[in-house]
Design a protein around this motif. Structure first.
Motif, PDB file in Angstrom:
ATOM      1  N   UNK A 113       1.475  64.452 -36.889  1.00  0.00           N
ATOM      2  CA  UNK A 113       1.830  65.104 -38.319  1.00  0.00           C
ATOM      3  C   UNK A 113       2.714  66.347 -37.999  1.00  0.00           C
ATOM      4  N   UNK A 114       2.054  67.191 -37.164  1.00  0.00           N
ATOM      5  CA  UNK A 114       2.451  68.468 -36.760  1.00  0.00           C
ATOM      6  C   UNK A 114       3.912  68.480 -36.033  1.00  0.00           C
ATOM      7  N   UNK A 115       3.835  67.396 -35.278  1.00  0.00           N
ATOM      8  CA  UNK A 115       5.351  67.246 -34.275  1.00  0.00           C
ATOM      9  C   UNK A 115       6.493  66.766 -35.089  1.00  0.00           C
ATOM     10  N   UNK A 116       6.237  65.885 -36.224  1.00  0.00           N
ATOM     11  CA  UNK A 116       7.270  65.248 -37.122  1.00  0.00           C
ATOM     12  C   UNK A 116       7.549  66.268 -38.511  1.00  0.00           C
ATOM     13  N   UNK A 117       6.600  67.045 -38.343  1.00  0.00           N
ATOM     14  CA  UNK A 117       6.678  67.937 -39.987  1.00  0.00           C
ATOM     15  C   UNK A 117       6.137  67.275 -41.079  1.00  0.00           C
ATOM     16  N   UNK A 166      -7.737  65.329 -46.997  1.00  0.00           N
ATOM     17  CA  UNK A 166      -8.323  66.735 -46.835  1.00  0.00           C
ATOM     18  C   UNK A 166      -8.235  67.489 -45.470  1.00  0.00           C
ATOM     19  N   UNK A 167      -7.636  66.656 -44.480  1.00  0.00           N
ATOM     20  CA  UNK A 167      -7.538  67.341 -43.324  1.00  0.00           C
ATOM     21  C   UNK A 167      -5.895  67.812 -42.922  1.00  0.00           C
ATOM     22  N   UNK A 168      -5.094  66.820 -43.398  1.00  0.00           N
ATOM     23  CA  UNK A 168      -3.717  66.836 -43.143  1.00  0.00           C
ATOM     24  C   UNK A 168      -2.987  67.507 -44.267  1.00  0.00           C
ATOM     25  N   UNK A 169      -3.668  68.029 -45.418  1.00  0.00           N
ATOM     26  CA  UNK A 169      -2.940  68.842 -46.507  1.00  0.00           C
ATOM     27  C   UNK A 169      -3.766  69.822 -46.790  1.00  0.00           C
ATOM     28  N   UNK A 170      -3.003  71.150 -47.119  1.00  0.00           N
ATOM     29  CA  UNK A 170      -3.853  72.323 -47.670  1.00  0.00           C
ATOM     30  C   UNK A 170      -3.308  72.773 -49.070  1.00  0.00           C
ATOM     31  N   UNK A 171      -2.281  72.280 -49.347  1.00  0.00           N
ATOM     32  CA  UNK A 171      -1.758  72.624 -50.914  1.00  0.00           C
ATOM     33  C   UNK A 171      -1.585  71.686 -51.707  1.00  0.00           C
ATOM     34  N   UNK A 172      -1.117  72.157 -52.975  1.00  0.00           N
ATOM     35  CA  UNK A 172      -0.951  71.149 -54.098  1.00  0.00           C
ATOM     36  C   UNK A 172       0.341  70.527 -53.995  1.00  0.00           C
ATOM     37  N   UNK A 173       1.091  70.839 -53.000  1.00  0.00           N
ATOM     38  CA  UNK A 173       2.337  70.054 -52.769  1.00  0.00           C
ATOM     39  C   UNK A 173       2.176  68.521 -52.163  1.00  0.00           C
ATOM     40  N   UNK A 174       0.872  68.397 -51.505  1.00  0.00           N
ATOM     41  CA  UNK A 174       0.786  67.106 -51.044  1.00  0.00           C
ATOM     42  C   UNK A 174      -0.538  66.707 -51.667  1.00  0.00           C
ATOM     43  N   UNK A 175      -1.701  67.411 -51.860  1.00  0.00           N
ATOM     44  CA  UNK A 175      -3.000  66.882 -52.001  1.00  0.00           C
ATOM     45  C   UNK A 175      -3.175  66.115 -53.185  1.00  0.00           C
TER      46      UNK A 175
END
Length: 295
Positions: free
Chosen positions: A149-153, A234-243
């Motif tokens: 996920x970090x590599x592909x944004x 919960x691990x791969x998102x931290x904002x309301x844009x994707x949670x």
């Protein structure tokens, strides 16, 4: 000379005792089933009831079943007093669940058609491969998923969560759809082929109407799994844009206090779409899950 065989009469007492034993056993089974069902439904009933209680009554250690009813918990959850609006999380949950379920069906139905109708060598090995993808716990693959996920944004991106949910539900969907399609008579596919129907037309005109209950049950299960998923989001998102909503619920538990009434109202609201979908499709779900059970 005709010989008439002597038939011993059946004792009425024995027959009555047998029917009586069966009646008692059936009654005990029914009572036990109701007790088990009530035990399982009691926490859900208590959550729904607590969501309508005032915060002062809901936070008491001794539950009060006959406390006054109010909609304050729902107003605080959906209103501005909840601190952060839940509507972006609702939209993310709907997008992730609906789009991933549609993608799963688009991939699972052709795959199940190939494995159940078309001659595929070693199809059992293929099905075992699909099943083996569910053996690995989600926590074991978390680091590779995070690095990808970090590599592909894909961090904090809803499209990456849709891809993960699709991959997560695809194996179980292929297994379920294959069991449904295997019960369709091969003569129907042969007739469609003789009429000049291609793969797409066969899937839409032949398979979809017959396997409708199976498709409905598979869709509902995939939707529930996507809607309730918490660990990955919960691990791969931290904002309301994707949670999604399951990741939003823990934010209601703050260091200031535990607002149990508002939390129960939020949990009830989050569970409501799944309950509505389940009740709306319960006949299709039961019919779909029972396909292939009786040969």
């Amino acid at each position: 000379m005709t010989t008439i065989a002597h038939v011993e009469p059946v004792s009425k007492g024995t027959t009555g005792a047998s029917f009586k034993k069966k009646g008692v056993g059936s009654a005990l089974t029914t009572i036990a089933t109701w007790i088990i069902g009530l035990i399982f439904i009691a926490p859900v009933f208590f959550m729904i009831l607590t969501s309508f209680h005032p915060e002062v009554k809901a936070s008491l250690n001794t539950p009060q079943l006959f406390a006054p009813l109010t909609l304050d918990g729902y107003k605080q959850f959906f209103g501005s007093s909840s601190g952060q609006s839940p509507w972006p999380f609702v939209l993310n949950s709907v997008l992730c669940s609906v789009i991933s379920t549609l993608l799963v069906l688009c991939f699972a139905i052709p795959a199940a058609y190939a494995l159940s109708v078309k001659p595929v060598r070693k199809w059992t090995d293929v099905m075992f491969f699909f099943l083996s993808t569910k053996f690995l716990p989600a926590a074991a693959g978390l680091v590779p998923l995070f690095l990808i996920a970090k590599a592909v944004g894909g961090l904090n991106q809803i499209w990456f969560m849709i891809i993960l949910y699709t991959a997560m539900n695809l194996p179980i969907a292929v297994w379920m759809m294959r069991s449904f399609l295997a019960d369709i008579p091969p003569a129907l596919f042969e007739a469609a082929s003789l009429d000049g129907a291609g793969l797409i037309k066969t899937l839409l005109k032949v398979i979809a109407p017959i396997a409708g209950p199976g498709i409905a049950s598979t869709s509902l299960i995939c939707f529930i799994f996507s809607w309730n998923e918490l660990f990955l989001v919960n691990v791969l998102t931290s904002t309301s844009a994707a949670q999604t909503l399951p990741a939003f619920l823990p934010s209601l538990v703050t260091s200031q206090a535990l607002f149990l009434g508002k939390l129960c109202a939020a949990a009830t609201a989050v569970s409501l779409p799944v309950l509505i979908a389940g009740f709306a499709a319960q006949d299709k779900l039961v019919q779909g899950l029972s396909l292939g059970a009786v040969k």
